[in-house]
Scaffold this motif. Sequence first.
Motif, PDB file in Angstrom:
ATOM      1  N   PRO A 110     -17.695   9.772  19.045  1.00  0.00           N
ATOM      2  CA  PRO A 110     -17.541   9.593  17.591  1.00  0.00           C
ATOM      3  C   PRO A 110     -16.993  10.806  16.838  1.00  0.00           C
ATOM      4  O   PRO A 110     -17.017  10.811  15.610  1.00  0.00           O
ATOM      5  CB  PRO A 110     -18.978   9.294  17.149  1.00  0.00           C
ATOM      6  CG  PRO A 110     -19.837  10.040  18.129  1.00  0.00           C
ATOM      7  CD  PRO A 110     -19.106  10.006  19.438  1.00  0.00           C
ATOM      8  N   GLY A 111     -16.513  11.805  17.532  1.00  0.00           N
ATOM      9  CA  GLY A 111     -15.817  12.874  16.819  1.00  0.00           C
ATOM     10  C   GLY A 111     -16.622  14.134  16.589  1.00  0.00           C
ATOM     11  O   GLY A 111     -16.202  15.008  15.823  1.00  0.00           O
ATOM     12  N   GLY A 112     -17.766  14.247  17.266  1.00  0.00           N
ATOM     13  CA  GLY A 112     -18.615  15.437  17.082  1.00  0.00           C
ATOM     14  C   GLY A 112     -17.872  16.720  17.449  1.00  0.00           C
ATOM     15  O   GLY A 112     -17.928  17.715  16.720  1.00  0.00           O
TER      16      GLY A 112
ATOM     17  N   ASP B  44     -13.996  15.424  27.299  1.00  0.00           N
ATOM     18  CA  ASP B  44     -15.430  15.110  27.251  1.00  0.00           C
ATOM     19  C   ASP B  44     -15.541  13.694  27.818  1.00  0.00           C
ATOM     20  O   ASP B  44     -15.701  12.727  27.073  1.00  0.00           O
ATOM     21  CB  ASP B  44     -15.898  15.183  25.798  1.00  0.00           C
ATOM     22  CG  ASP B  44     -17.396  15.077  25.662  1.00  0.00           C
ATOM     23  OD1 ASP B  44     -18.101  15.269  26.665  1.00  0.00           O
ATOM     24  OD2 ASP B  44     -17.866  14.797  24.540  1.00  0.00           O
TER      25      ASP B  44
ATOM     26  N   LYS C   7     -10.289   5.549  23.859  1.00  0.00           N
ATOM     27  CA  LYS C   7      -9.845   4.254  24.366  1.00  0.00           C
ATOM     28  C   LYS C   7     -10.388   3.094  23.546  1.00  0.00           C
ATOM     29  O   LYS C   7      -9.817   2.012  23.509  1.00  0.00           O
ATOM     30  CB  LYS C   7     -10.327   4.140  25.820  1.00  0.00           C
ATOM     31  CG  LYS C   7      -9.549   3.155  26.641  1.00  0.00           C
ATOM     32  CD  LYS C   7     -10.062   3.151  28.061  1.00  0.00           C
ATOM     33  CE  LYS C   7      -9.487   1.982  28.818  1.00  0.00           C
ATOM     34  NZ  LYS C   7      -9.988   1.912  30.174  1.00  0.00           N
ATOM     35  N   GLU C   8     -11.541   3.342  22.893  1.00  0.00           N
ATOM     36  CA  GLU C   8     -12.227   2.263  22.164  1.00  0.00           C
ATOM     37  C   GLU C   8     -11.868   2.304  20.687  1.00  0.00           C
ATOM     38  O   GLU C   8     -12.428   3.116  19.940  1.00  0.00           O
ATOM     39  CB  GLU C   8     -13.744   2.412  22.307  1.00  0.00           C
ATOM     40  CG  GLU C   8     -14.277   2.319  23.709  1.00  0.00           C
ATOM     41  CD  GLU C   8     -14.098   0.937  24.313  1.00  0.00           C
ATOM     42  OE1 GLU C   8     -14.050  -0.049  23.550  1.00  0.00           O
ATOM     43  OE2 GLU C   8     -13.982   0.868  25.538  1.00  0.00           O
TER      44      GLU C   8
ATOM     45  N   PRO D  98     -16.067  10.050  29.856  1.00  0.00           N
ATOM     46  CA  PRO D  98     -17.185   9.090  29.962  1.00  0.00           C
ATOM     47  C   PRO D  98     -17.975   9.410  31.225  1.00  0.00           C
ATOM     48  O   PRO D  98     -17.378   9.732  32.256  1.00  0.00           O
ATOM     49  CB  PRO D  98     -16.485   7.738  30.072  1.00  0.00           C
ATOM     50  CG  PRO D  98     -15.083   8.035  30.511  1.00  0.00           C
ATOM     51  CD  PRO D  98     -14.753   9.399  29.973  1.00  0.00           C
TER      52      PRO D  98
ATOM     53  N   ILE E 142      -8.496  10.808  34.555  1.00  0.00           N
ATOM     54  CA  ILE E 142      -8.248  11.419  33.237  1.00  0.00           C
ATOM     55  C   ILE E 142      -7.885  12.896  33.429  1.00  0.00           C
ATOM     56  O   ILE E 142      -6.929  13.413  32.845  1.00  0.00           O
ATOM     57  CB  ILE E 142      -9.478  11.252  32.297  1.00  0.00           C
ATOM     58  CG1 ILE E 142      -9.700   9.774  31.970  1.00  0.00           C
ATOM     59  CG2 ILE E 142      -9.302  12.066  31.018  1.00  0.00           C
ATOM     60  CD1 ILE E 142     -10.915   9.473  31.097  1.00  0.00           C
TER      61      ILE E 142
HETATM   62  C1  SAM Z   1     -18.920  11.315  25.958  1.00  0.00           C
HETATM   63  S1  SAM Z   1     -18.077  10.275  24.862  1.00  0.00           S
HETATM   64  C2  SAM Z   1     -17.232  11.406  23.850  1.00  0.00           C
HETATM   65  C3  SAM Z   1     -18.068  12.073  22.790  1.00  0.00           C
HETATM   66  C4  SAM Z   1     -17.219  12.889  21.807  1.00  0.00           C
HETATM   67  N1  SAM Z   1     -16.376  13.838  22.487  1.00  0.00           N
HETATM   68  C5  SAM Z   1     -18.064  13.611  20.784  1.00  0.00           C
HETATM   69  O1  SAM Z   1     -18.365  14.802  20.983  1.00  0.00           O
HETATM   70  O2  SAM Z   1     -18.401  13.025  19.751  1.00  0.00           O
HETATM   71  C6  SAM Z   1     -16.821   9.641  25.871  1.00  0.00           C
HETATM   72  C7  SAM Z   1     -15.771   8.833  25.127  1.00  0.00           C
HETATM   73  O3  SAM Z   1     -14.704   8.558  26.043  1.00  0.00           O
HETATM   74  C8  SAM Z   1     -14.116   7.347  25.654  1.00  0.00           C
HETATM   75  N2  SAM Z   1     -13.286   6.912  26.813  1.00  0.00           N
HETATM   76  C9  SAM Z   1     -13.657   6.300  27.946  1.00  0.00           C
HETATM   77  N3  SAM Z   1     -12.607   6.123  28.773  1.00  0.00           N
HETATM   78  C10 SAM Z   1     -11.528   6.656  28.137  1.00  0.00           C
HETATM   79  C11 SAM Z   1     -10.158   6.781  28.445  1.00  0.00           C
HETATM   80  N4  SAM Z   1      -9.675   6.328  29.611  1.00  0.00           N
HETATM   81  N5  SAM Z   1      -9.330   7.348  27.543  1.00  0.00           N
HETATM   82  C12 SAM Z   1      -9.805   7.811  26.347  1.00  0.00           C
HETATM   83  N6  SAM Z   1     -11.110   7.704  25.995  1.00  0.00           N
HETATM   84  C13 SAM Z   1     -11.953   7.160  26.875  1.00  0.00           C
HETATM   85  C14 SAM Z   1     -15.291   6.466  25.326  1.00  0.00           C
HETATM   86  O4  SAM Z   1     -14.904   5.396  24.488  1.00  0.00           O
HETATM   87  C15 SAM Z   1     -16.223   7.476  24.629  1.00  0.00           C
HETATM   88  O5  SAM Z   1     -16.052   7.404  23.244  1.00  0.00           O
END
Ligand code: SAM
Length: 435
Positions: free
Chosen positions: A257-259, A322, A278-279, A324, A356
């Motif tokens: 969510p952008g933290g 960061d 991605k979402e 998944p 990734i």
């Molecule tokens: C651990 S969370 C990120 C938290 C974020 N960095 C923060 O600090 O608020 C992982 C994120 O990766 C996204 N995600 C998963 N697979 C992805 C992909 N192939 N490309 C881009 N985003 C991806 C998910 O939707 C999720 O929002």
Amino acid sequence: MSQNVRVLAAQCCYDVVDSGQSMAEALPRAQAKLTNDLDKALLQEICFGVMRYLPQLESATSQLMAKPLVKQLRPLQFLLYVGIYQLKFMRIPDHAAISETVEAARSLKGQSLTKLINAVLRNVQRHPNIFDFEDAPEAVKFNHPGWIISLLQQAYPEQWQDILLANQQKAPLWLRVNRNNISATDFSAALTAENIEHQQPITAMPTAIMLKQAQDVTQLPGYDLGWFSVQDAAAQYAAILLDVKNDQHILDACCAPGGKTSHILELAPQAQVTALDKEPKRLARVHENLARLGLTAKVIAADAAEPSTWWQGQLFDRILLDVPCSATGVIRRHPDIRWLRKKADIPVLAAIQQQILQQCWSLLAPGGTLLYATCSVLPAENQQQIVAFLEQHTDASLKTIPYQPDPSTVGWQILPNEQQLDGFYYALLVKNSKE
Ligand SMILES: C[S@@+](CC[C@H](N)C(=O)[O-])C[C@H]1O[C@@H](n2cnc3c(N)ncnc32)[C@H](O)[C@@H]1O
């Protein structure tokens, strides 16, 4: 009209354990049916508690009932756990816990079971030794699925029990001061003026503030003014380790969510930040967070593992991945994770993470830095990923992180509750400049 907290708790636990929803979805939906903030907090406390002690609640119940309630009666089985959790772990008077739970059974269409539920709860009260799990199987004694226990035993022969016990703790509330809008000293003074107990326990990071009590953060001073964000201090290291500067092009490849996106921009407000996720649905939170903090990024819904669909040809000076992950480092904060994750998820996640990493590496400028991050404690998602990557990429070097206690380890593994932090993993990779 406000609904019965125990009924909602039983339904939430059922939604998570039997239907595979996350508590992050189920709980706010249930809380929306309550009008009183104390009831909302009570609902969370009960739901989180049942997730933390599910195996022991199941075991205690099975000692007192011939067979569990099944099919359409499953929510009533969870109501029993809700009742027992209150009796064993909360400071609610026994008579209130029992009568409220029996009353809730009627709302769950369990009129014919009120006697049984009453009898089970009274027996829990009468026989405290039902809760003696010293010699129970490890999954019950430590309240985790066996596969997580086994993986932790392999990875941490000395520390696995401490990790499991840390996962049973309640996580503190950490804030990150937005020093563009207020200094950490002034924000601390604003909290003190409102009698909000807090600490700044990390010398290297005075903007990380830990609150003693859980709070509604929207009621804290300066929420609407963008004075702070909610973020565990372990996650606050990301933007710092990346060493971001105003003249850089920066990619935050999994941003929602952008933290961390907002932290990067707080430290380097002029940087050109591309924030990808991605979402598409999750990106709404990124926009909200950036707007509240007065920050700007190029936000794109796209797959980080397929740069050909979104990359516009400009190499990045800094990349944050960061990725998944299993989230096994944040079980204390999200106690349902242990029941939602399955062993088979780990190799699937590891493959996505490696993809990734491989794809985004080609977008990094020579001399640039990539930070790989997870909130996992499993080597398959952390050190093993970096070792495998380094074997295939001679243009990559691993940089020691100044905070890692042992400079010889591959990256920095923070274990849950170490310095009150979430479990997190960081590895800093530098792209060798061309000769
Ligand atoms: C651990 S969370 C990120 C938290 C974020 N960095 C923060 O600090 O608020 C992982 C994120 O990766 C996204 N995600 C998963 N697979 C992805 C992909 N192939 N490309 C881009 N985003 C991806 C998910 O939707 C999720 O929002």
